[in-house]
Design a protein around this motif. Structure first.
Motif, short mmCIF file in Angstrom:
data_model
loop_
_atom_site.label_atom_id
_atom_site.label_comp_id
_atom_site.label_asym_id
_atom_site.label_seq_id
_atom_site.Cartn_x
_atom_site.Cartn_y
_atom_site.Cartn_z
N LEU A 1 -6.37 17.31 -9.06
CA LEU A 1 -6.19 15.96 -9.59
C LEU A 1 -7.52 15.28 -9.91
CD1 LEU A 1 -3.35 14.78 -7.20
CD2 LEU A 1 -3.14 15.23 -9.64
N ARG A 2 -8.58 15.64 -9.20
CA ARG A 2 -9.84 14.97 -9.45
C ARG A 2 -10.67 15.66 -10.53
NH1 ARG A 2 -11.37 16.31 -3.67
NH2 ARG A 2 -12.41 18.31 -3.70
N VAL B 1 2.22 1.94 -3.40
CA VAL B 1 1.19 2.54 -4.26
C VAL B 1 1.04 4.03 -3.95
CG1 VAL B 1 -1.28 2.53 -4.84
CG2 VAL B 1 -0.07 0.37 -4.52
N VAL B 2 1.02 4.35 -2.67
CA VAL B 2 0.86 5.76 -2.28
C VAL B 2 2.05 6.58 -2.76
CG1 VAL B 2 0.71 7.33 -0.29
CG2 VAL B 2 -0.62 5.23 -0.30
N ALA C 1 1.83 7.19 -6.41
CA ALA C 1 0.80 8.21 -6.67
C ALA C 1 1.32 9.60 -6.34
CB ALA C 1 -0.45 7.91 -5.83
N ALA D 1 -14.23 17.60 -20.44
CA ALA D 1 -13.47 17.11 -19.30
C ALA D 1 -14.38 16.35 -18.33
CB ALA D 1 -12.78 18.27 -18.59
N VAL E 1 -5.76 5.88 -2.35
CA VAL E 1 -5.28 7.07 -3.06
C VAL E 1 -6.47 7.82 -3.68
CG1 VAL E 1 -4.01 7.84 -5.11
CG2 VAL E 1 -2.94 6.25 -3.49
N VAL F 1 0.85 -1.21 0.00
CA VAL F 1 0.00 0.00 0.00
C VAL F 1 0.88 1.25 0.00
CG1 VAL F 1 -1.65 1.35 1.36
CG2 VAL F 1 -2.01 -1.10 1.05
N LEU G 1 -9.66 19.48 11.36
CA LEU G 1 -9.49 18.65 10.17
C LEU G 1 -8.80 19.47 9.07
CD1 LEU G 1 -10.27 15.73 9.64
CD2 LEU G 1 -12.23 16.56 8.38
N ARG H 1 -5.24 17.74 -4.49
CA ARG H 1 -6.26 16.76 -4.86
C ARG H 1 -7.46 17.38 -5.57
NH1 ARG H 1 -6.60 17.48 0.65
NH2 ARG H 1 -8.66 17.40 1.63
N ARG H 2 -7.71 18.66 -5.29
CA ARG H 2 -8.84 19.31 -6.00
C ARG H 2 -8.54 19.39 -7.50
NH1 ARG H 2 -7.66 20.79 -1.53
NH2 ARG H 2 -9.12 20.90 0.19
N PRO I 1 -10.23 16.93 -14.36
CA PRO I 1 -9.40 17.10 -15.54
C PRO I 1 -9.43 18.53 -16.08
CG PRO I 1 -10.80 15.17 -15.76
CD PRO I 1 -11.23 15.87 -14.53
N SER I 2 -10.58 19.18 -15.99
CA SER I 2 -10.65 20.54 -16.56
C SER I 2 -9.86 21.52 -15.71
CB SER I 2 -12.09 21.00 -16.69
OG SER I 2 -12.65 21.19 -15.42
N LEU J 1 0.05 15.09 -3.37
CA LEU J 1 -1.15 14.29 -3.62
C LEU J 1 -2.33 14.84 -2.81
CD1 LEU J 1 -2.20 11.64 -5.01
CD2 LEU J 1 -1.69 10.49 -2.86
#
Lengths: 376, 486
Positions: free
Chosen positions: A189-190, A40-41, A44, B407, B468, A37, A169, A186-187, A192-193, A182
């Protein structure tokens, strides 16, 4: 619904296995599981760094201008003696170079668009003060700062921005983000546009626009004239149902208390507004008087000096219904420097009164001042 | 309190150790108290309703067992149904039927505005009400013995992992597990692995699949006319992904959490998007509801007995009620009608054949057709009104001219592929009898070690990728589960 049922099959089915999705191995091979794991992290994380390196910087603060101001503050550090703050009216009204020329005190403008007191308060106390510990904070205020119908969106934007979000948090998120791309990106990365498409272009243009309208000392340098009817309508809607919003008063008082505890002196300045703006208030004269009274009261309750410049300029000194033009901004800053100097050398007797200031052609204007801070 | 929130993690961190630390005879007390705290977190005022429902059905269950005459037994059953359906009617359907009556009055030329009470819908009321109804029904039918311990019964009704969005557990199945406090074993080894796997896969489905596609779906359904037909089609498929990820994700987490308490909950989804017919779909989607409808609506209506016309009528009536179960709106009625018609058509077209066994590539047309019917019904499920649903269809049919949102369409394709991949992995495992690990025929130690390494590698790789993905898609405010509103 299972239509194949017969009348005699109506007992709950013990279903066959739903198809296991084995993901964990907590037995003897736990260490091996953890190692895989982690690999993998790590992969990434490397991929995230590679992908985001080519994308425009993400805006993690209240807006792109705030992000650039943080970079400026980090760059200047403790060298800042005076910080100007407030909404865009204050951002445009105070020119640090002008102030520095008049007083010799190094200055920076940290005003932000739409930064009502519930935004400027935490911005000054939690972000500006810890980075630069200014001796003096000049907080510019207009009726917009106290308008109940204005600022909720800005307040939400500040509280939901990655860098300033509330809660443990969010704090943990920032902590992990400081080491992990990562998590930090993340905003992007999730989406595509946001990473490569229109979102990235928009982000890049926001950053470029913020850079173009911000001067070297953080001041606003957007002097494009805008006298359209839409602009007036916007101000009118912001000022509808005008009254002094106690949340804003409380935010100012709380922030001043924190700044004073941090060793800063605060001066509250009623920033000049044009008559065009005043006329959008439901009860123009009464509402302006109520605003002045609120500022004076805050000054008295927090032992902060107050300078009342709300009506010192006519409409021709503004580029729209709230922002000063370049010349008037310079004059405002010079006058402020003179007034603060006059107060400090005891030309002012204490309590509330007037200080005369002169413009370039020698025209004298009396500016209201309330002296509450005996130490200044 | 929702599963994908920090509040729930803290709640679980307190309740779980407490459950295993107290003497076995007190475990249900902990579970009941925790369940009431969990439920009261939304609105403590509705705790009275769930407690009342519990007491009424407990008492009726007791009296049913003691009653001798069939007439009295029927009266007791009727009393239970009146109470439960009455509560459901008032809280869920009162405004809907009142509006309908007002529309009817207005349609005949009389002017009436009619009062709308704006009654708040208690979270999970449809789920726990169906659970209590099934208890009384089964006691009446003498399929189960009523419990004489109200604590056990109250725990069965309010058991927090499945309280607000199912699975709708029958007393016959869940009550013995609740009653057997001493027999519950703290999960270890494979059982612990399974519980954690369910929780992680549930989080992945919710946070990545459902919440990942939700912003685009919301945007398109809010203003479909602004988007190209491709984008609208993607949003419809996206909602299918969202609903499945959201609901089956919830169920996975519920089952995983429940297994941590030593109680296994029933399977509620079995790879529905690989169904080869609409009939098969309804055996794989929201199984606990479809079973409930089968046993307490379809079969009492007559089920498969009688002429084709009667079977069709029974199917339609059951699916219309199933639609109304979801919510008091014409959209859900139409949604139910679409499925009723599809089931009827399939029943008469297939001539008694139902696909079974592993999925084969030749069955792809059936899978695609089933999914297309589901997507059409999804438009009514998701749209705010019937008019809004037709706006979506209009935007879908119009020549492409609006925002293509390439997208976002790409994101839908990725998340849809991930959904199908998950289903395929699980279906393959189910076809093999539930084991995703390699065969255990190796006898030498080297072979055994290689098998062990291999059996760790794949779960760990999958878990790593899922973790992930969950990290990448997390960070906003927790989005409530869709089925909480039902």
């Amino acid at each position: 619904m299972n239509p194949d049922a017969t009348p005699h099959s109506d007992t709950p089915r013990e279903l066959p296995d739903d198809g296991r999705l084995d993901l964990f191995s907590t037995g003897s091979s736990l260490l091996r599981w953890i190692a895989v794991v982690l690999v993998v992290v790590l992969v990434a994380e490397v991929a995230a760094r590679t992908v985001t390196a080519r994308s425009a910087e993400e805006v993690r603060w209240y807006d792109a201008a705030a992000q650039q101001r943080i970079e400026l503050l980090d760059e200047r550090g403790d060298a800042v003696e005076v910080a100007f703050a407030g909404t865009s009216a204050a951002w445009q009204a105070f020119v640090p170079a002008e102030f520095e020329g008049a007083t010799g005190r190094s200055s920076i403008n940290v005003g932000l668009a739409g930064a009502i007191p519930t935004v400027t308060g935490p911005w000054l106390a939690d972000e500006v003060a810890p980075r630069s510990s200014p001796d003096l904070v000049v907080w510019g205020l207009t009726p917009l700062d106290f308008a109940p119908e204005y600022g909720d969106q800005q307040d939400e934007a500040y509280r939901s921005a990655v860098a300033t979000a509330d809660g443990w948090l969010a704090g943990l998120d920032r902590l992990v983000s400081s080491t992990s791309t990562l998590v930090a990106s993340r905003r992007l990365l999730r989406s595509p546009s946001d990473l490569f498409g229109s979102g990235e272009e928009q982000r890049a243009s926001e950053l470029a626009a913020a850079a173009a309208t911000t001067g070297p000392d953080g001041e606003r340098v957007d002097f494009d004239e805008n006298f359209g009817p839409e602009e007036i309508a916007i101000q009118r809607s912001r000022l509808s149902n005008y009254a002094i919003d106690q949340r804003d008063v409380d935010a100012i008082v709380a922030a001043i208390s924190q700044l004073q505890a941090n060793g800063s002196t605060v001066v509250l300045v009623e920033v000049p507004v044009p008559d065009r703006f005043v006329q959008q208030l439901p009860r123009p004269e009464d509402d302006m008087a109520a605003t002045q009274a609120a500022i004076i009261e805050i000054g008295a309750s927090t032992s902060s000096d107050v300078v009342l410049m709300g009506d010192v300029f006519g409409d021709t000194n503004f580029v729209d219904s709230i922002h000063l033009n370049a010349e008037a901004a310079s004059t405002t800053t010079r006058w402020l420097a003179h007034i603060l100097d006059a107060v400090q050398v005891d030309e002012f007797d204490g309590g509330c009164g007037f200080v005369d200031v002169a413009d370039d052609i020698g025209f004298i204007t009396a500016v209201g001042v309330c002296r509450n801070d005996a130490s200044s | 309190m929702i599963f994908n929130s920090v509040t729930f993690v803290v709640f679980l961190a307190i309740v779980l150790p407490l459950h295993w630390l107290v003497p076995p005879s007190r475990r249900n007390l902990v579970l009941l108290a925790a369940s009431y705290v969990f439920y009261g977190w939304w609105d403590w005022r509705f705790l009275g309703l769930i407690a009342l429902s519990t007491v009424v059905d407990f008492i009726i269950g007791q009296r049913l067992a003691a009653a001798v005459g069939e007439r009295r037994r029927k009266r007791l059953l009727a009393a239970s149904l009146c109470f439960n359906l009455g509560v459901l009617g008032v809280f869920k359907y009162f405004d809907f039927f009142l509006d309908g009556a007002v529309d009817l009055v207005n349609a005949v030329g009389l002017d009436s505005s009619g009062p709308t009470l704006g009654i708040l819908l208690p979270v999970g009321i449809s789920f726990y009400t169906f659970q209590t109804i099934s208890y009384t029904f089964d006691v009446y039918r003498r399929r189960i013995e009523p419990t004489d311990k109200i604590l056990d019964f109250a725990t069965y009704v309010a058991y927090f992992p499945q309280l607000v969005a199912g699975p709708i557990e029958r007393a016959q199945r869940l009550l013995p597990r609740v009653q057997d406090q001493a027999g519950r074993a703290m999960p270890r080894g494979r059982q612990l692995d399974r519980a954690l796997s369910l929780i992680l896969s549930g989080l992945f489905k919710k946070v990545v699949l459902a919440d990942g596609v939700a912003p685009f779906v919301n945007e398109v359904f809010a203003d479909p006319g602004r988007f190209s037909s491709l984008a609208v089609a993607a949003a419809i498929v996206g909602f299918a992904v969202q609903l499945y990820g959201d609901f089956s994700g919830y169920t996975d987490i519920a089952r995983g959490v429940s297994e941590l308490f030593g109680i296994d909950l029933m399977v509620n989804f079995r790879q529905p998007y690989l169904s080869r017919s609409i009939t098969e779909f309804w055996r794989r989607w929201h199984i606990s509801l479809s079973d409930w409808l089968r046993d307490y609506v379809y079969i009492p209506f007559g089920g498969n007995r009688g002429s084709s016309w009667f079977v069709a009528r029974n199917l339609m009536a059951t699916m219309l009620l199933g639609g109304l179960w979801h919510g008091a709106s014409w959209n859900f009625v139409i949604w139910g009608a679409i499925h009723g018609v599809a089931l009827v058509v399939h029943r008469f077209a297939r001539a008694g054949r139902t696909p079974s066994g592993p999925v084969r590539p030749s069955q792809l047309p059936g899978i695609a057709t089933t999914f297309a019917v589901w997507c059409v019904s999804m438009v009514f499920f998701r749209a705010q009104s019937v008019d809004a649903a037709f706006d979506v269809f209009a935007a879908l049919a119009r020549p492409s001219s609006g925002d293509s949102a390439i997208a976002s369409v790409f994101l839908v394709v990725v998340l849809f592929s991930a959904t199908i991949w998950l289903d395929l992995v699980q279906r393959r495992s189910a076809d093999r009898g539930g084991d995703t690990t390699p065969s255990h025929g190796a006898t030498t130690s080297a072979a055994s070690k290689a098998t062990e390494t291999h059996s760790t590698l794949r779960p760990a790789l999958t878990a790593g990728v899922m973790l992930v993905a969950v990290v990448v898609f997390s960070g906003g405010s927790p989005v409530p589960f869709i089925y909480f509103q039902f």
